[in-house]
Design a protein around this motif. Structure first.
Motif, short mmCIF file in Angstrom:
data_model
loop_
_atom_site.label_atom_id
_atom_site.label_comp_id
_atom_site.label_asym_id
_atom_site.label_seq_id
_atom_site.Cartn_x
_atom_site.Cartn_y
_atom_site.Cartn_z
N UNK A 1 -7.52 26.54 28.90
CA UNK A 1 -8.88 26.24 28.49
C UNK A 1 -9.68 27.51 28.24
N UNK A 2 -9.52 28.49 29.11
CA UNK A 2 -10.29 29.73 28.99
C UNK A 2 -9.89 30.55 27.76
N UNK A 3 -8.63 30.47 27.38
CA UNK A 3 -8.14 31.28 26.25
C UNK A 3 -8.05 30.50 24.95
N UNK A 4 -8.02 29.18 25.02
CA UNK A 4 -7.80 28.37 23.82
C UNK A 4 -6.34 28.34 23.39
N UNK A 5 -5.45 28.85 24.23
CA UNK A 5 -4.02 28.90 23.92
C UNK A 5 -3.33 27.72 24.59
N UNK A 6 -3.13 26.64 23.84
CA UNK A 6 -2.54 25.42 24.40
C UNK A 6 -1.05 25.55 24.66
#
Length: 273
Positions: free
Chosen positions: A248-253
């Motif tokens: 969530x913090x990085x946007x890297x799913x």
């Protein structure tokens, strides 16, 4: 804060350490002259502010809390964790009298919080040297993502790997709102002071820090940290929830550690022809 004193943002490695440990410690971040001023300021007491106040409304320009928040290391960490313009949930002055004879039960602040994509932070400021016999704040690293309701953990007296704060004057610690903690009793001859502010984010907490080192192998190393109180089975849930927060913090799913989340989230949608 002047134009030459810009906030010092956290690196990805330090942010990952916060996600794993649930806290961030800035030793002696506040200068000595402010620490001396703080004792009298805290002794007088700090009037409460309405929940959800903006920082300027809660702490006017030039006030002690406003200057504390303007210290570059403090400002940079706060912005990295909750973003610009957070609101003030509440604040409190905690005073421990000499030989007070009691400790605060281990607890997480407020009711069960099920957010996996957002968090509040608590700033804890210690204006004086805190020695072991002065008590300090006890916390349990890595406990912040385990869902508990406030003082449910109060029956626990000691957990393997817990941290009992000993620090130099001017130290600031940021806690994830869920971290288990409690003030220890003061067995010294000195009064112990601590000033706490809880902040709520007003923006999505995504890549708010210096992400230039996001690919550094030490990021995954920090996120893979385990703690000695984790149970062999249930402790794996801490890793799972940690991955969810980092995604969530990085946007890297696609980020994962040891396939923790990937295997559980596997829900193929293609049907056999």
């Amino acid at each position: 804060m002047t134009d030459t004193q810009q906030p010092a943002p956290l690196s990805s490695v330090r942010m990952a350490r916060f996600v794993a440990h649930g806290s961030l410690r800035l030793d002696a971040a506040v200068p000595a002259e402010m620490n001396a001023e703080a004792i009298e300021f805290l002794r007088r007491g700090v009037p409460g502010v309405p929940f959800g106040s903006t920082v300027p409304d809660a702490y006017p320009e030039g006030s002690f809390p406003r200057r504390l928040l303007g210290i570059p290391a403090v400002a940079g960490a706060l912005r990295s964790l909750v973003g610009p313009d957070p609101t003030v949930d509440h604040h409190a002055v905690h005073i421990r009298e000499p030989h007070e004879g009691q400790a605060q039960p281990l607890h997480g602040d407020a009711i069960i919080d099920v957010r996996t994509d957002a968090f509040d932070v608590q700033l804890m400021y210690y204006p004086q040297d805190v020695t072991l016999d002065m008590g300090g704040t006890l916390s349990v690293p890595g406990s912040h993502l385990r869902r508990t309701n406030e003082s449910d953990t109060g029956r626990y007296q000691n957990l393997l790997g817990q941290s009992r704060l000993v620090c130099p004057a001017g130290t600031v610690v940021f806690l994830h709102h869920g971290l288990w903690h409690g003030g220890r009793r003061n067995d010294s001859d000195k009064v112990r002071y601590m000033f706490k502010i809880r902040f709520n984010p007003t923006v999505r907490q995504r890549r708010l820090w210096d992400t230039s080192d996001l690919g550094d192998p030490r990021v995954a190393e920090e996120l893979s940290t385990t703690f000695p109180w984790y149970e062999p089975a249930t402790g794996r849930l801490e890793m799972y929830n940690r991955v969810l927060l980092w995604r969530s913090l990085t946007g890297d799913a696609s980020f994962d550690l040891e396939h923790w989340v990937t295997r559980v989230a596997n829900r193929p949608q293609e049907s056999i022809a």
